[in-house]
Design an enzyme around this catalytic site. Structure first.
Site, PDB file in Angstrom:
ATOM      1  CG  HIS A 191      -1.715   1.246   1.346  1.00 13.49           C
ATOM      2  ND1 HIS A 191      -2.713   1.583   0.469  1.00 13.49           N
ATOM      3  CD2 HIS A 191      -1.599   2.268   2.211  1.00 13.49           C
ATOM      4  CE1 HIS A 191      -3.201   2.759   0.810  1.00 13.49           C
ATOM      5  NE2 HIS A 191      -2.543   3.200   1.861  1.00 13.49           N
ATOM      6  NE  ARG A 298       7.128  -7.446 -27.145  1.00 11.73           N
ATOM      7  CZ  ARG A 298       7.422  -6.346 -26.462  1.00 11.73           C
ATOM      8  NH1 ARG A 298       6.632  -5.950 -25.480  1.00 11.73           N
ATOM      9  NH2 ARG A 298       8.497  -5.656 -26.742  1.00 11.73           N
ATOM     10  NE  ARG A 334       4.828  -9.803 -32.220  1.00 11.10           N
ATOM     11  CZ  ARG A 334       5.988  -9.707 -31.565  1.00 11.10           C
ATOM     12  NH1 ARG A 334       7.057  -9.246 -32.180  1.00 11.10           N
ATOM     13  NH2 ARG A 334       6.066 -10.049 -30.312  1.00 11.10           N
ATOM     14  CD  GLU A 433      10.164 -10.570 -36.695  1.00 14.65           C
ATOM     15  OE1 GLU A 433      10.672 -10.357 -35.591  1.00 14.65           O
ATOM     16  OE2 GLU A 433       8.991 -10.929 -36.842  1.00 14.65           O
ATOM     17  CG  ASN A 456      14.665  -6.943 -30.058  1.00 17.47           C
ATOM     18  OD1 ASN A 456      15.163  -5.839 -30.263  1.00 17.47           O
ATOM     19  ND2 ASN A 456      13.855  -7.181 -29.060  1.00 17.47           N
ATOM     20  CG  ASP A 457      13.844 -12.189 -33.910  1.00 12.33           C
ATOM     21  OD1 ASP A 457      14.696 -12.543 -33.073  1.00 12.33           O
ATOM     22  OD2 ASP A 457      12.674 -12.583 -33.897  1.00 12.33           O
ATOM     23  NE  ARG A 467      17.152 -10.784 -29.083  1.00  7.27           N
ATOM     24  CZ  ARG A 467      16.337 -10.263 -28.176  1.00  7.27           C
ATOM     25  NH1 ARG A 467      16.664  -9.182 -27.513  1.00  7.27           N
ATOM     26  NH2 ARG A 467      15.168 -10.829 -27.920  1.00  7.27           N
ATOM     27  CB  CYS A 504       8.109  -2.465 -32.783  1.00  8.14           C
ATOM     28  SG  CYS A 504       8.142  -3.893 -33.863  1.00  8.14           S
TER      29      CYS A 504
END
Lengths: 579, 86
Positions: A191, A298, A334, A433, A456-457, A467, A504
């Site tokens: 809290h 995603r 996506r 990608e 990323n890919d 990666r 992205c």
């Protein structure tokens, strides 16, 4: 760590420097009495509950005005507990069966409940034991004839120090004087933490025994970024943290001003700054940080951590929530991107030698068409509630894109036959990608409505470098000339066909990469919500003409290292000229 | 008496807010309402009871209603738990 520094858990960012105000924990002496009339004890109990209810209703209405619905909801929850028939029954049963006084019975039942909640798996639920404690104390106070508020009123800015702040404690505080919170126990969902974040003041929790190290009048510093409390700071510490506070404050003020501002470059080029999200729960953060759209939803998070596939209805509700929440701003969903490092047990996918090069994402969806169609139907149905766009992941070849669109056309036909409304001209894009898609982007650009580059890919496949493999992490180079050239090819191919291009991947949020990406002509850039405002601040200071030159220069260089150096040189110049 | 198996569709399971909504709805009906999860049976009008079940998304619970307006009660509670309302 110096001797007067205590490390805890950072619960709300910022720096506060003020005198400590130690909240006294109200402890009640509960004694067991046995020569009682059960009937009379039940009467006393009901009366104390009645008084607590009247008090809480008052607090609830005050909280509604002072803090808004979220905080007030806590007290509404407390009212529910007071009206809980099982709770009352269990206390009354104790009174009757063990012929004990109301206080003792209440204390016993409370302890059992707290035990139960503290043993729960979910951290949020564990933290709720404090609400039970809070309600019980309120009733106890009335039973024992003690009044609710014993703390002295605040008259100056203070940092509240407590063992654990209960909602009732905070309700009794004059919040305009509370500049920071430090607590012995708790985590990010306690809290005190939630309260501090909603008030926008720094907080550190989980400090073990901060209450034991401080008495009233002690000077205290709270660092809500590093999760530290400094007790009786030295002049050096004081000077250091005053500066840190001012820097943080200026930065926050500068960023806050940008929440509703457009992302416009210094010479007028406009780009769209969007947020990546995983679930509808991330919406709030995206909106709070001034996202101009959702550049990547995603959807696989809807499929994960469960026993079975989410049905069309459930998916529709989630997509609709996001579409409505963004209020007409673009939302790119996506389609299922599973496989590789993300597994779904109920799909029973075969183990593969090379999962990253295997049966995943669009490849899986084109094979399991019913599953794919269910998702497309859900997205189409949600398209009535906002500006929804569809994006296919992992497209390597034009045939895949056409095949996916074929299934989309079937989904549209089905919905039309069933008289279910959807947006017929929904935009459909491709996530770029795979290097093959980047190299053949001109063909894809004829048929896709937009591209979004998944760095990323793309980096992983371009550099043939996993990666996650630390031994070869030096090869994962976003600034490698090959990667930047592929990005340029994709952007140029799309622009020649009058289509827009976004990004992205994590590279989009990299301060160093943004100048080059802007120079290459990206139209949209999407990142985690917390990166949006700093990115907007940076982009607004960049000049598109200059960045174009920078990008042209960069793409002629031979290595990552040279490119990074160039950016550092040039962007530093821009910062200096900006003042 | 009506009995209905339901798979909870609320994204974060039945945390405080849905638990409050559940009790609010349950209080509007005359009939008795119970939730079964695993081997626990809970009074549907008890917020602490519902929270103590710690029902997560995707889990199956059984709703039982017994009384004059049992059908309507089950229908609106099912809407809440599957996440279909609103």
């Amino acid at each position: 760590m110096q001797a007067n520094e205590v490390q805890g858990i950072a619960a709300s960012p910022g720096i506060a420097i003020a005198k400590a105000y130690v909240m006294q924990e109200k402890t009640f002496e509960v004694t067991r009495k046995q020569d009682i009339s059960a009937e009379q004890e039940m009467m006393r109990l009901r009366e104390a509950i009645q008084q607590s209810r009247a008090e809480l209703e008052q607090i609830f209405h005050n909280a509604l005005e002072e803090f808004g619905e979220d905080q007030a909801g806590i007290f509404e929850g407390h009212l529910f507990v007071l009206q809980d028939p099982e709770w009352l029954r269990s206390i009354e049963e104790k009174i009757a069966e063990e012929s004990v006084n109301a206080e003792f019975a209440l204390d016993q039942v409370t302890k059992e409940l707290i035990q139960l909640f503290r043993s729960m798996k979910n951290a949020y639920m564990r933290e709720r034991s404090i609400d039970i404690q809070d309600v019980s104390r309120r009733v106890m106070g009335h039973l024992l004839g003690a009044s609710g508020q014993v703390d002295s009123p605040l008259e100056e800015p203070v940092i509240v120090i407590a063992h654990d702040l209960t909602p009732s404690d905070t309700a009794g505080l004059d919040v305009k004087y509370v500049v920071g919170i430090a607590a012995d126990i708790g985590g990010r969902t306690s809290h005190s933490a939630i309260m501090a974040r909603s008030m926008g003041i720094p907080a550190v929790v989980g400090l073990q025994n901060i209450t034991g190290r401080i008495n009233g009048q002690t000077m205290v510093i709270i660092d809500g970024m590093d999760g530290k409390v400094i007790v009786n700071p030295s002049p050096e510490q004081l000077a250091y943290y005053e500066e840190k506070r001012d820097i943080y404050r200026d930065k926050q003020e500068g960023l806050t001003k940008l929440i509703n501002e457009p992302t416009i470059m210094a010479d007028g080029r406009r780009v769209e700054l969007a947020a990546n999200i995983g679930t509808p729960d991330d919406l709030e953060g995206a909106i709070r940080n001034g996202a101009e759209g959702i550049g990547l939803f995603r959807s696989e998070f809807l499929y994960m951590n469960r026993e079975s596939m989410p049905d069309e209805e459930e998916q529709f509700q989630a997509y609709r929530k996001v579409a409505e929440g963004m209020d007409g701003k673009p939302v790119i969903i996506r389609t299922l991107d599973i496989g590789g490092d993300k597994e779904l047990p109920y799909l029973q996918l075969p183990k593969e030698q090379n999962p990253f090069l295997g049966y995943r994402a669009i490849r899986l969806c084109l094979d399991r068409q019913e599953m794919f169609k269910t998702q497309l139907r859900a997205i189409l149905r949600a398209s009535r509630y906002g500006l929804v766009k569809i994006m296919y992941p992992m497209i390597a070849a034009l045939e895949e894109f056409r095949q996916a669109n074929q299934i989309l056309a079937e989904a549209k036909e089905e919905l039309s036959r069933e008289n279910i409304a959807f947006h017929p001209d929904i935009e459909v894009g491709i996530m770029i990608e795979i290097p093959a898609a980047a190299l053949a982007a001109d063909a894809l650009a004829k048929e896709a409505d937009f591209f979004s580059i998944g760095t990323n890919d793309l980096i992983q496949y371009t550099m043939a470098c996993d990666r996650m493999n630390e031994r070869i992490s030096y090869l994962y180079q976003p600034f490698h000339p090959a990667v930047l050239r592929l990005i340029r090819m994709v952007i140029d191919a799309a622009h020649r066909k009058g289509k827009w291009v976004g990004m992205c991947g994590e590279m989009a949020a990299d301060k160093m990469a943004v100048p080059i990406l802007m120079g290459l002509g990206l139209d949209e850039i999407s990142m985690g919500a917390s990166s949006i405002l700093p990115a907007r601040q940076l982009i607004r200071q960049l000049n598109y003409g200059q960045m174009k030159e920078l990008a042209d220069k960069a793409l002629e260089l031979e290595s990552s290292e040279q490119i990074r150096q160039l950016i550092q040189e040039k962007v530093a110049v821009i910062r200096r000229t900006d003042g | 008496m009506v009995e209905k198996k339901i798979v909870v569709g609320l994204e974060q399971g039945v945390h405080i807010r849905p638990a409050k909504q559940f009790v609010k709805i349950a209080a509007d009906y005359e009939c008795e309402i119970f939730i079964h999860k695993d081997d626990n049976r809970i009074n549907g009008k008890s917020i602490l009871g519902i929270m103590s079940l710690a029902i997560d998304t995707g889990e199956e619970v059984t709703l039982i209603a017994d009384g004059a307006d049992e059908q309507e009660a089950i229908a609106s509670l099912e809407n809440l738990l599957t996440g279909r309302e609103g």
